[in-house]
Design an enzyme around this catalytic site. Structure first.
Site, PDB file in Angstrom:
ATOM      1  N   ARG A  39       0.849  -1.197   0.000  1.00 15.42           N
ATOM      2  CA  ARG A  39       0.000   0.000   0.000  1.00 15.42           C
ATOM      3  C   ARG A  39       0.878   1.238   0.000  1.00 15.42           C
ATOM      4  NH1 ARG A  39      -4.165  -1.753   4.781  1.00 15.42           N
ATOM      5  NH2 ARG A  39      -5.055  -3.534   3.664  1.00 15.42           N
ATOM      6  N   ARG A  91      -2.535 -27.981   9.314  1.00 11.98           N
ATOM      7  CA  ARG A  91      -1.421 -27.318   9.977  1.00 11.98           C
ATOM      8  C   ARG A  91      -1.922 -26.925  11.348  1.00 11.98           C
ATOM      9  NH1 ARG A  91       0.659 -22.841   8.640  1.00 11.98           N
ATOM     10  NH2 ARG A  91      -0.924 -22.051   7.241  1.00 11.98           N
ATOM     11  N   ARG A 104       3.776 -15.236  16.771  1.00 17.46           N
ATOM     12  CA  ARG A 104       3.219 -13.958  17.191  1.00 17.46           C
ATOM     13  C   ARG A 104       2.733 -14.025  18.628  1.00 17.46           C
ATOM     14  NH1 ARG A 104      -2.692 -13.170  14.239  1.00 17.46           N
ATOM     15  NH2 ARG A 104      -3.622 -15.067  15.075  1.00 17.46           N
TER      16      ARG A 104
END
Ligand code: FAD
Length: 372
Positions: free
Chosen positions: A175, A248, A279
């Site tokens: 972007r 997965r 994360r």
């Protein structure tokens, strides 16, 4: 023995919405789930006043007006906007790749400067990319690849990017605006009070039995209802007779911290290779750090997420959309088509990665065609 029009196996979004629609049309429904909670993978559990997304962080987003009008009958959504942050060895970058990211990476200020930088770095790859590394560099250049893609992807797949096929990354949105709204959907948010409350609202007045595994008492359950809606795993239904469909998996390590703020954002991706987790989710920020009465919460809960290999018997998370599993699914689908009085639906029944809005649309679609 009691008689039901529909036995619904699974109280996730798909099963719950089908049960609601059938009940509202006058059909008698029984919902069962083998877990001890309703909601399937969107289940949230309240701990220290915080709604913890137990099976992974869920952010509702849709451009589908019909789905939005439907789901907002059962929940009010807050204005949470997903804007993840990448942490590369302590350097923080805005995601998805946008002008904030490029400014931090290269000090560029204008979109032209950013575009020129990417263009210059992309040139490194000449000809067709042979693997994921070359593909990523050919799309966004080496700096972004090295700092924001390589480590994260290798942790996710458990393999070196050079050993992964290029088709895994078809596009990498760039972007050239200051916009870190990840989903960029017309509607986005988290149900106020948690997903569990939303599912309970959908299931209101419908008989639900938890800790009941359909496959353990299949004959007994089949005898109770005219028709079955099955949202469990399709290969499990056929007793894995053709082999296991693969998934997965993700492993979560949750921690309650005696401090109000750990990372200042709901999601921080760790994009280096050395940090073992992919994360960290800090659940309170999905609801702006407040409890249901608007009070600040003194503690916080974080979940470290680790990508892990899936073994039969583990919690299935993401279907593997490769050729081998696609072929196997088709074989199971052919068996399913021969079964009478049963509908296979949802992410496990159709072995398909479905976002929540797509699952809602799919359940509404089948309800419309099934329930006259
Ligand atoms: P499920 O929620 O899996 O429900 C199936 C239910 O069936 C379960 O409760 C299970 O216990 C029960 N069941 C299975 N077998 C049996 C049996 N034999 N007997 C009785 N009960 C049985 N979507 C988004 O839109 N935004 C997100 O941010 C997002 N994040 C996600 C993160 C992760 C880690 C994952 C895996 C998915 C995410 N999704 C997200 C997708 C979302 O989770 C699904 O769209 C949704 O949960 C699918 O609902 P479902 O009813 O099909 O399946």
């Amino acid at each position: 023995m009691e008689n039901y029009d529909y036995l619904i196996v699974g109280s996730g979004l798909y099963g719950s919405i089908f049960a609601r629609e059938a009940t509202d049309k006058g059909y008698k429904c029984l919902v069962i789930d083998k877990r001890d909670n309703v909601g399937g993978n969107i289940y949230t559990e309240k701990v220290e006043g915080i709604n913890v997304h137990k099976y992974g962080a869920h952010i509702f987003h849709t451009n589908n007006q019909k789905v939005w009008d439907y789901i907002t009958q059962y929940a009010t959504f807050n204005r949470f906007t997903n804007s993840p942050v990448a942490n590369y060895k302590g350097e923080l970058y805005s995601l998805p790749f946008n002008m904030y990211t490029f400014n931090k990476m290269w000090g560029v200020v204008t979109p032209e400067e950013a575009a020129a930088k990417i263009e210059e770095q992309r040139k490194e790859i000449k000809g067709e990319p042979h693997n994921l590394e070359e593909q990523a560099i050919s799309l966004v250049g080496r700096d972004i690849y090295e700092k924001l893609i390589k480590g994260y992807t290798e942790k996710q797949w458990g393999r070196d990017c050079k050993d992964l096929p290029s088709f895994i990354i078809k596009r990498l949105p760039v972007r050239l605006t200051f916009d870190n709204n990840y989903f960029n959907a017309l509607y986005q948010g988290i149900p106020v009070g948690g997903y569990t409350k939303m599912i309970e609202n959908i299931l209101e007045g419908i008989e639900v039995r938890l800790n009941e595994d359909y496959l353990e008492k299949k004959h007994e359950y089949d005898a109770m209802a005219t028709k079955v809606v099955y949202t469990g795993a399709i290969d499990a239904y056929f007793n894995y007779s053709l082999g296991n469909l693969e998934y997965r998996s993700v492993r979560f390590e949750n921690e309650i911290l005696d401090k109000p703020n750990f990372q200042g954002n709901a999601a921080v991706n760790y994009t280096d290779c050395e940090t073992p987790w992919t994360r960290i989710i800090e659940h309170k920020w999905f609801e702006f750090g407040k409890d249901e009465y608007g009070n600040d919460l003194p503690k916080t809960i974080i979940s470290r997420e680790y990508s892990s290999e899936w073994n039969p018997g583990d919690e299935p998370y993401y279907p593997v959309n490769d050729e081998k599993n696609g072929v196997l699914y088709k074989k199971y689908r052919a068996l399913a088509d021969k079964e009478k009085n049963i509908i296979f639906g949802g992410r496990l029944g159709e072995y398909k990665y479905y976002d929540m809005d797509a699952v809602i649309a799919s359940a509404l679609h089948i309800a419309e065609s099934e329930l006259k």
